[in-house]
Design an enzyme around this catalytic site. Structure first.
Site, PDB file in Angstrom:
ATOM      1  N   VAL A 219      34.903  57.706  -2.585  1.00 23.83           N
ATOM      2  CA  VAL A 219      34.747  57.251  -3.962  1.00 23.83           C
ATOM      3  C   VAL A 219      34.527  55.743  -3.978  1.00 23.83           C
ATOM      4  O   VAL A 219      35.260  54.993  -3.340  1.00 23.83           O
ATOM      5  CB  VAL A 219      36.014  57.587  -4.783  1.00 23.83           C
ATOM      6  N   CYS A 220      33.510  55.300  -4.708  1.00 23.38           N
ATOM      7  CA  CYS A 220      33.261  53.865  -4.880  1.00 23.38           C
ATOM      8  C   CYS A 220      33.815  53.477  -6.249  1.00 23.38           C
ATOM      9  O   CYS A 220      33.223  53.756  -7.279  1.00 23.38           O
ATOM     10  CB  CYS A 220      31.759  53.589  -4.814  1.00 23.38           C
ATOM     11  N   LEU A 221      34.979  52.878  -6.230  1.00 24.56           N
ATOM     12  CA  LEU A 221      35.649  52.526  -7.478  1.00 24.56           C
ATOM     13  C   LEU A 221      36.417  51.227  -7.251  1.00 24.56           C
ATOM     14  O   LEU A 221      37.367  51.198  -6.469  1.00 24.56           O
ATOM     15  CB  LEU A 221      36.593  53.666  -7.874  1.00 24.56           C
TER      16      LEU A 221
END
Length: 162
Positions: free
Chosen positions: A68-70
């Site tokens: 996840v890119c967060l």
């Protein structure tokens, strides 16, 4: 986390799976994902590692690894946050408001920017194919009959190297 179905991995309090449901009124509604969570020794001062174990079509989630890119998990994590923030705020917000300008899945980002209706249709197709209760149950790699999508049992840390 009492409202969530949580299962420990190898009886380890620092590694577990959480059943996560797609937010209502989004193309992800009705979807069920198994999220792999790993807490570093320095938690809550260092962010947890989070990954989707069954497939999801989203610009900010790597389709193969589930990473996840967060920002709030990868860079701006604070010890004030806890696991409930991730599952009740951060992940639902990510699914509601994808950021195609910082993609991990270029195909999803391009589709969202150029053809939003087609993007929504593909998200719904992935939900129907890969985000059922059965798919989430099988996502730990134990049900490997010919399900290549269950290979994500060892999701690496997404906070390193970002």
């Amino acid at each position: 986390m009492s409202d969530y179905e949580v299962s420990l991995v190898n009886d380890n309090m620092q590694e577990f799976h959480v059943r996560f449901y797609g937010p209502a009124e989004t193309p992800f509604a009705g979807g069920v994902w198994k999220i792999h969570v790993e807490l570093p020794d320095q938690y809550p001062f260092k962010s947890p590692s989070i990954g989707f174990m069954n497939k999801i079509f989203h610009p900010n989630i790597d389709e193969l690894s589930g990473s996840v890119c967060l920002d709030v998990i990868n860079q701006t994590w604070s010890p004030m946050f806890d696991m409930i923030n991730i599952f009740e705020v951060f992940l639902p917000q990510l699914l509601r408001y994808p950021n195609p300008n910082d993609p991990l899945n270029g195909e999803a980002a391009a589709l969202l920017m150029r053809h939003p209706k087609e993007y929504e249709a593909k998200v719904k197709e992935y939900v129907q194919r890969f985000a059922t209760k059965e798919a989430a149950d099988a996502a730990d790699g134990q049900d490997d009959d010919d399900d290549e999508d269950a290979v994500m049992s060892d999701v690496g840390s997404i906070s390193d190297g970002e």
